[in-house]
Every structure is written in C-alpha cells, then in structure tokens.
Enzyme design. Structure first.
Site, short mmCIF file in Angstrom:
data_model
loop_
_atom_site.label_atom_id
_atom_site.label_comp_id
_atom_site.label_asym_id
_atom_site.label_seq_id
_atom_site.Cartn_x
_atom_site.Cartn_y
_atom_site.Cartn_z
N LYS A 1 0.84 -1.20 0.00
CA LYS A 1 0.00 0.00 0.00
C LYS A 1 0.88 1.25 0.00
O LYS A 1 0.64 2.18 -0.79
CB LYS A 1 -0.87 0.01 1.25
CG LYS A 1 -1.53 1.35 1.55
CD LYS A 1 -2.44 1.31 2.76
CE LYS A 1 -1.68 1.53 4.03
NZ LYS A 1 -1.45 2.94 4.41
N ASN A 2 1.90 1.27 0.85
CA ASN A 2 2.68 2.50 1.01
C ASN A 2 3.73 2.72 -0.07
O ASN A 2 4.41 3.74 -0.08
CB ASN A 2 3.31 2.54 2.41
CG ASN A 2 2.26 2.76 3.47
OD1 ASN A 2 1.10 3.05 3.16
ND2 ASN A 2 2.63 2.59 4.73
N ASP B 1 4.89 0.87 12.08
CA ASP B 1 3.67 0.21 11.57
C ASP B 1 3.55 -1.22 12.06
O ASP B 1 2.54 -1.87 11.79
CB ASP B 1 3.63 0.24 10.04
CG ASP B 1 3.39 1.64 9.53
OD1 ASP B 1 3.53 1.87 8.32
OD2 ASP B 1 3.07 2.52 10.35
N CYS C 1 -5.07 12.61 12.34
CA CYS C 1 -5.76 11.32 12.31
C CYS C 1 -5.60 10.73 13.72
O CYS C 1 -5.02 11.36 14.60
CB CYS C 1 -5.16 10.40 11.25
SG CYS C 1 -3.58 9.72 11.74
N ARG D 1 0.04 14.74 12.52
CA ARG D 1 0.48 14.43 11.15
C ARG D 1 0.67 15.71 10.31
O ARG D 1 0.08 15.88 9.25
CB ARG D 1 -0.52 13.51 10.47
CG ARG D 1 -0.90 12.26 11.23
CD ARG D 1 0.20 11.24 11.37
NE ARG D 1 0.61 10.62 10.13
CZ ARG D 1 0.02 9.60 9.55
NH1 ARG D 1 -1.07 9.11 10.09
NH2 ARG D 1 0.48 9.08 8.44
N PRO D 2 1.44 16.67 10.78
CA PRO D 2 1.63 17.91 10.00
C PRO D 2 2.39 17.63 8.69
O PRO D 2 3.00 16.57 8.54
CB PRO D 2 2.48 18.78 10.92
CG PRO D 2 3.15 17.85 11.86
CD PRO D 2 2.23 16.68 12.02
N VAL D 3 2.32 18.57 7.76
CA VAL D 3 3.04 18.43 6.48
C VAL D 3 3.97 19.63 6.27
O VAL D 3 4.28 19.99 5.13
CB VAL D 3 2.05 18.29 5.30
CG1 VAL D 3 1.36 16.94 5.33
CG2 VAL D 3 1.04 19.44 5.27
N ARG E 1 -8.64 -0.59 4.66
CA ARG E 1 -7.77 0.40 4.00
C ARG E 1 -6.43 -0.22 3.64
O ARG E 1 -5.78 0.21 2.70
CB ARG E 1 -7.51 1.59 4.95
CG ARG E 1 -8.75 2.33 5.34
CD ARG E 1 -8.41 3.57 6.11
NE ARG E 1 -7.40 4.35 5.40
CZ ARG E 1 -6.98 5.54 5.85
NH1 ARG E 1 -7.46 6.04 6.98
NH2 ARG E 1 -6.08 6.22 5.18
#
Ligand code: EPZ
Length: 416
Positions: free
Chosen positions: A22-23, A304, A116, A121-123, A396
């Site tokens: 997925k990633n 993870d 989340c 979870r900043p960007v 997901r």
C-alpha cells in the site's frame, strides 16, 4: 458498519500470498502525474486507500484503467490540479499529489490532510521543501495553494525523517531546473521503489535508500510499466499472527530483505524463520518470549509493526517495554487489548506489557489501521469469540484479510 467475528485459539497453518505494498502504491500512483505518457502498474493491491487515490486522480482529469492487479494511468489531460477536502480527509496520503502537480502544472491546491487517530500528522516539511525549491505557497482555508513557473533544484534538509515528505520532494525535484539534494531523507524500501519507478520513467536519481538523495531535474518524464514491491507490513502482520497463535505458516511473493528488524525480534521471541528469495516460513514456539521494541525510521523497527507486537507480547512469557518514537498517539490499541485481558501499562510514549497465560474474547473497537491489525492478532489468540467493530480501518490496508486468514485455518467471518 462491518464487523469481524473471530473464534480464537486456532494455530495458523498453511500458505498465502502477500499483496503489493500500500505505502509503495500510493506514491507510485501519484508519480503518473509527472508525465503525459501512460504509466502501467502491476501487483497493485485491491484496497480502499488505493480506490480513494484513483478517484482523486480521476477527478483531476487522469484517465484510469484497471484490470485485476493492473492499473494504467494517463495524465496527458490534467484539467483540475486540486485535491478537495472531502477526499483528502479520508486519506492523508493524498498530500502526495502536491509535489507532482506543482512540478507538472505549475500550480496545485491540496487540502491539508488534518490529523488522524495516531497524531497531528503535519506536512510542514513538505511545504518547507517545496518553498525552498522556489514555490510560492500559501496555506489558507485549510488548503495548501502552491504556484511555481518552474521549480529550481535546491539543497533540502528535513527536520525529521519523513517518508511521504521525502517522496513528495523527490517527485517534485524530477522536473525542477538543476540538481536537488535531499538530506536526512527517509530510507524506507517504499521510497526506493518510488525512485526505481521514476528512474524507469527517465528521472536522474541517485542515493535512494540512503539518507542523501540526489535528483537532477530534466524537462519531461516518459511513461513506463512497473511492478509494485510486496507489502512488508502485511507480511509482518501475518508473521505476528502465526507467532502469537503457535502456528506454522509460509508467506509467498514477499521478501525478508525489508524486514530484518522485525524478523530479528520474532527470532528473539523464539520463532524459527526460514527465508528464500520470495518467501518466508515461520514456525512458532509453544510459548513466545517477550521482546522489547523501540520504533525508529527504517532500517530500524517500523512503527507500523508496533501495535501487532504489543498483541504478541500480551501472551508472551515475561515483560516487554515498547517505545513509540515516531507518532505521539499510537497506543490506542492498548485499551482494547486490555479488554481482552492483556496486562499493559502506558506511560507517555512507553508501554510495559506483562505477558498473561491467555486472553478472553470480547467486543473491541478498531481505531486506526495497524491498531485494528493488533486486535485481529489478539482475537486469533483469545479463547472464545472476539467481535472487532469499525473494521473499515482494516479494509484500508489489508487485501482480502478474512479470506487469507481463513486459508490459514482461522475461524473468522465478516458480519454486518
Ligand atoms: C508514512 O506516513 C506511512 N504512510 C505511515 O504508514 C508510516 O507509519 C509512516 O510513514 C512512518 O513510517 C504512507 O507511506 C502512506 P512521516 P507519513 O512523514 O509519511 C512527523 C500505515 O499504517 N512529520 O514519516 O505521513 C510526523 O508527524 C501508515 O500504513 C512532521 O512533523 O509519516 C511523524 O511524527 C500510518 N512534519 C514523523 O514526522 C512533516 O512535514 C514521521 O512521519 C512530516 C512528518
């Protein structure tokens, strides 16, 4: 909402295949934005996050073709370089369209992902890097508005290791004027998979997999055909489930090469592991030894896999200390595991897990993707029935989860 009903106490046995990562797939699909030519991917996992990304790309004007695990994208007619809030809020990885859209179209309007369950979870690092490459960037009404006639190569340094930050900046740099150097780059295998695909499209990239990546910008990229790497976290999750249930399984179409830290911990826990170029076999001991872990960027122990190892430690012999150093709120599975009878004490980013003789089934609630996986592992071990609610989180990131578990002998079914 769907739920998963598990009758625990069965040792997993048998063989299944691992799906595409997925990633790796999420940034790879965004890379197609960088060229007018068609890009075809194989081994694309059938996951909700992938469907969301394809929908997001299609509303930008990308033509999407899909047959089984093959996806073909044609971004020759991009009409709408926008990622709207309604779509971004369901999947944070949408931020990965920012770099490619800016590089290809000279502008982009991407909703801030928002937080989340596992953290804010900043960007900011994504924005800082693109700004350093000459983009004009404003963050207004919850959107990142970015403009640039042509990005300029720059020396970039991220304040912390960021996987999608590295991926966004690497993609943007492919079409910039001059050379970009990304220092403190993420070394995750998914970053390398993306770099390999970009090189197949004609990009000039060196150093992927190390903490310094050099990209020499060129005028345009070509299309290509690319096979997505296997999902190392799906692999690790099934290994944990087999370990915790005292099982003996073989995973095909995957590689131990990207899982050294996880495999070392499973061996410390007492598992026997045999690997070939494209398979991993795990035989669990009668009872596991507790193993302490500390999450860190690749190649160290992956965050993870932290939740899955908390479930494994819940029934191991001894006590384990789990340190989560990547995300600020990634222990929500702990309270649910405690409902199943686990003995876990949380203190900030540290959890102490004391192994108990066994767990007892109960109704629990999934809160995020990997926390849900942790509850599945625990449910497979617990005596009696475990009902896991809100399993849309699982959908997901785990392709055909109940079918794969059933193929390994688990008593599991999805209930409405
Ligand atoms: C990627 O998320 C993965 N997602 C995550 O997997 C994974 O947990 C994470 O990397 C760490 O390995 C995808 O690849 C789609 P980061 P990402 O940027 O890129 C902070 C899963 O379960 N940070 O490496 O969003 C951030 O808050 C998911 O499959 C900033 O402060 O993670 C975190 O504390 C969950 N500013 C740390 O860095 C930024 O601009 C690492 O985050 C970027 C990140």
């Amino acid at each position: 909402m769907d739920k998963l009903l598990i009758e625990g106490g069965v040792a997993l046995k048998g063989e299944i295949s691992i799906s595409g990562a997925k990633n790796a797939a999420l940034p790879l699909l965004c890379a197609a934005l960088l060229t007018r030519e068609p890009v075809s991917f194989s081994n694309v996992p059938d996951l909700n996050d992938i469907a969301t990304m394809l929908k997001l790309l299609a509303q930008m004007g990308v033509r999407v073709g899909r047959a089984g695990d093959q996806v073909t994208l044609d971004a020759s007619a991009l009409t709408n370089p926008v990622a709207p809030y309604e779509m971004v809020k369901t999947m944070r990885a949408s931020i990965l369209v920012l770099g490619p859209l800016l590089a290809r179209c000279g502008e982009a309007r991407v909703s801030l992902p928002g937080g989340c369950a596992i953290g804010a979870r900043p960007v900011d690092q994504h924005i800082k890097g693109l700004h350093a490459m000459g983009a004009e960037i404003a963050v207004e009404q919850g959107y990142v508005h970015a403009k640039s006639l042509r990005l300029k190569g720059a020396r970039l340094f991220t304040d912390m290791v960021t996987v999608t930050g590295t991926e966004n900046l690497m993609m943007a740099a492919c079409l910039a004027d001059g050379e970009t150097v990304i220092e403190n780059a993420a070394r995750e295998p998914e970053v390398v998979d993306l770099a390999n695909c970009l090189v197949a499209m004609g990009a000039q990239i060196s150093g992927a997999g190390t903490d310094v990546i050099r990209i020499r910008g060129i005028e345009r990229l070509n299309g290509c055909e690319y096979r997505i790497m296997p999902d190392r976290i799906e692999t690790g999750t099934y290994l944990c489930a087999a370990a915790a249930t005292g099982g003996d399984i073989c995973l095909r179409g995957t590689s131990a090469a990207y899982l050294d830290a996880v495999i070392d911990k499973l061996m410390d826990a007492g598992c026997e592991i045999e690997t070939t170029r494209d398979s991993i076999r795990l035989k669990a001991p009668v009872r596991l030894n507790a193993v302490s872990i500390r999450t860190s960027p690749y190649p160290a122990f992956p965050t993870d896999m932290q939740a899955q190892f908390m479930a494994l430690n819940a029934v191991a012999e001894g006590a384990a200390v789990i340190r989560e150093t990547i995300f600020e709120n990634r222990f929500m599975h702990a309270v649910e595991l405690i409902r199943l009878g686990a003995d876990i004490r949380i203190d900030g980013n540290t959890a102490v897990v004391r192994g108990v003789a066994g767990l007892d089934g109960a109704t629990v609630m999934a809160t995020d993707l990997r926390a849900s996986a942790s509850l599945v592992v625990a449910g497979l071990v617990a005596k009696g029935e475990t009902l896991i609610e809100r399993i849309y989180h699982l959908d997901r990131g785990y392709e055909r989860l109940e079918q794969k578990l059933a193929a390994l002998g688990a008593k599991v079914r999805r209930v409405k």
